[in-house]
Design a protein around this motif. Structure first.
Motif, PDB file in Angstrom:
ATOM      1  N   THR A 141       9.558  -5.975   0.357  1.00  0.00           N
ATOM      2  CA  THR A 141      10.307  -5.056   0.584  1.00  0.00           C
ATOM      3  C   THR A 141       9.716  -3.735   0.165  1.00  0.00           C
ATOM      4  N   ILE A 142       9.597  -2.665   0.789  1.00  0.00           N
ATOM      5  CA  ILE A 142       9.008  -1.537   0.393  1.00  0.00           C
ATOM      6  C   ILE A 142       9.662  -0.448   0.462  1.00  0.00           C
ATOM      7  N   SER A 143       9.154   0.876  -0.046  1.00  0.00           N
ATOM      8  CA  SER A 143      10.124   2.043  -0.222  1.00  0.00           C
ATOM      9  C   SER A 143      10.172   2.769   1.178  1.00  0.00           C
ATOM     10  N   LYS A 144      10.797   3.783   1.248  1.00  0.00           N
ATOM     11  CA  LYS A 144      10.685   4.625   2.451  1.00  0.00           C
ATOM     12  C   LYS A 144       9.466   5.436   2.841  1.00  0.00           C
ATOM     13  N   GLU A 145       9.063   5.694   1.519  1.00  0.00           N
ATOM     14  CA  GLU A 145       7.703   6.699   1.522  1.00  0.00           C
ATOM     15  C   GLU A 145       6.505   5.490   1.807  1.00  0.00           C
ATOM     16  N   GLN A 146       6.534   4.473   1.494  1.00  0.00           N
ATOM     17  CA  GLN A 146       5.449   3.387   1.692  1.00  0.00           C
ATOM     18  C   GLN A 146       5.539   3.167   3.142  1.00  0.00           C
ATOM     19  N   TYR A 147       6.714   2.900   3.856  1.00  0.00           N
ATOM     20  CA  TYR A 147       6.882   2.405   5.137  1.00  0.00           C
ATOM     21  C   TYR A 147       6.383   3.878   6.090  1.00  0.00           C
ATOM     22  N   ALA A 148       6.644   4.841   5.492  1.00  0.00           N
ATOM     23  CA  ALA A 148       6.108   6.172   6.510  1.00  0.00           C
ATOM     24  C   ALA A 148       4.488   6.009   6.358  1.00  0.00           C
ATOM     25  N   ARG A 149       4.116   5.326   5.239  1.00  0.00           N
ATOM     26  CA  ARG A 149       2.495   5.444   5.414  1.00  0.00           C
ATOM     27  C   ARG A 149       2.121   4.150   6.361  1.00  0.00           C
ATOM     28  N   LEU A 150       2.847   3.178   6.340  1.00  0.00           N
ATOM     29  CA  LEU A 150       2.546   2.122   7.262  1.00  0.00           C
ATOM     30  C   LEU A 150       2.734   2.348   8.725  1.00  0.00           C
ATOM     31  N   ILE A 151       3.599   3.183   8.890  1.00  0.00           N
ATOM     32  CA  ILE A 151       3.971   3.697  10.130  1.00  0.00           C
ATOM     33  C   ILE A 151       2.837   4.474  10.717  1.00  0.00           C
ATOM     34  N   THR A 152       2.391   5.557   9.766  1.00  0.00           N
ATOM     35  CA  THR A 152       1.084   6.168  10.277  1.00  0.00           C
ATOM     36  C   THR A 152       0.064   5.072  10.570  1.00  0.00           C
ATOM     37  N   PHE A 153      -0.301   4.356   9.656  1.00  0.00           N
ATOM     38  CA  PHE A 153      -1.385   3.308   9.798  1.00  0.00           C
ATOM     39  C   PHE A 153      -1.337   2.549  11.342  1.00  0.00           C
ATOM     40  N   ILE A 154      -0.234   2.216  11.452  1.00  0.00           N
ATOM     41  CA  ILE A 154      -0.096   1.292  12.737  1.00  0.00           C
ATOM     42  C   ILE A 154       0.014   2.081  13.876  1.00  0.00           C
ATOM     43  N   THR A 155       0.644   3.465  14.025  1.00  0.00           N
ATOM     44  CA  THR A 155       0.463   3.984  15.138  1.00  0.00           C
ATOM     45  C   THR A 155      -0.863   4.786  15.450  1.00  0.00           C
ATOM     46  N   LYS A 156      -1.623   4.928  14.306  1.00  0.00           N
ATOM     47  CA  LYS A 156      -3.078   5.351  14.738  1.00  0.00           C
ATOM     48  C   LYS A 156      -3.968   4.361  15.158  1.00  0.00           C
TER      49      LYS A 156
END
Length: 224
Positions: A141-156
């Protein structure tokens, strides 16, 4: 003849030394833990999932931050089922994904190209209706800010077309009825494997990870 034998011996010894150093580094660096970021909120549930060899990062299909189904379209799967709650994504060698249905069918040419970055990569996306925790499936379970970073990593990690959309690979090599393949950036090699990608994804969002690993089991050891 003696010169040839000496050269051959040096090549063989050099190869053995390389393999030994690689295995030592894989064992040693995977034991070093990158700690999770402390004191963060628990807003978004993600999972890590392994088939015993390969690690997927599993995220919600849709929330207020990201709707993955807009790019990973249900219509790209065989079943076209829209009832999934989660989507798992794994990065890897395109040849492995599309040309190696089972390990018994692995060709030397595919393995050689993958090991030495001579092939292209792909992302395998699989929809899941539900997931249950087990030794091969761990909830984080992660924070919204951490998920935002994960989204960026995956989309790139996805290769995109001129309009910025993920590029679906048209193939009959699907693993089931709820998965599809997409073109990806970067090349697979001995030092950047599918599990290295997943490990880096965890690091990108501040979760426990290995300093470096080419394998899946060291990642899951951090979540026992």
């Amino acid at each position: 003849m003696k010169k040839f034998l000496k050269i051959t011996l040096r090549v063989v010894l050099g190869f053995i030394a390389f393999v030994a150093l690689y295995l030592l580094a894989a064992w040693g660096l995977s034991k070093i833990t990158v700690s999770a970021e402390p004191g963060t909120s628990k807003d978004v549930t993600i999972y890590i999932l392994t088939n015993g060899v390969h690690t997927d990062i599993v995220v919600p299909v849709k929330n207020e931050q990201m709707d993955w189904s807009k790019e990973l379209k249900f219509e790209n799967t065989v079943g076209k089922d829209t009832a999934a709650s989660f989507v798992g994504m794994g990065w890897g060698d395109k040849g492995f994904y599309l040309n190696t249905p089972t390990w018994a069918e692995l060709k030397f040419s595919v393995a050689f190209k993958a090991a030495f970055a001579l092939s292209t990569s792909a992302i395998h996306a699989t929809y899941h209706k539900e997931l249950k925790e087990s030794s091969s499936c761990k909830k984080i379970t992660i924070s919204k800010e951490q998920y935002a970073r994960l989204i960026t990593f995956i989309t790139k990690s996805f290769k995109t077309d001129s309009a910025g959309h993920f590029i679906n690979i048209k193939t009959n090599a699907n693993y089931g009825t709820a998965d599809a393949f997409y073109e990806a950036n970067r090349k697979y090699n001995l030092f950047y494997t599918c599990n290295t990608w997943a490990n880096n994804a965890l690091k990108s969002c501040g979760q426990k990870a290995c300093l470096w690993t080419p394998a899946d089991s060291p990642i899951f050891d951090k979540y026992k």
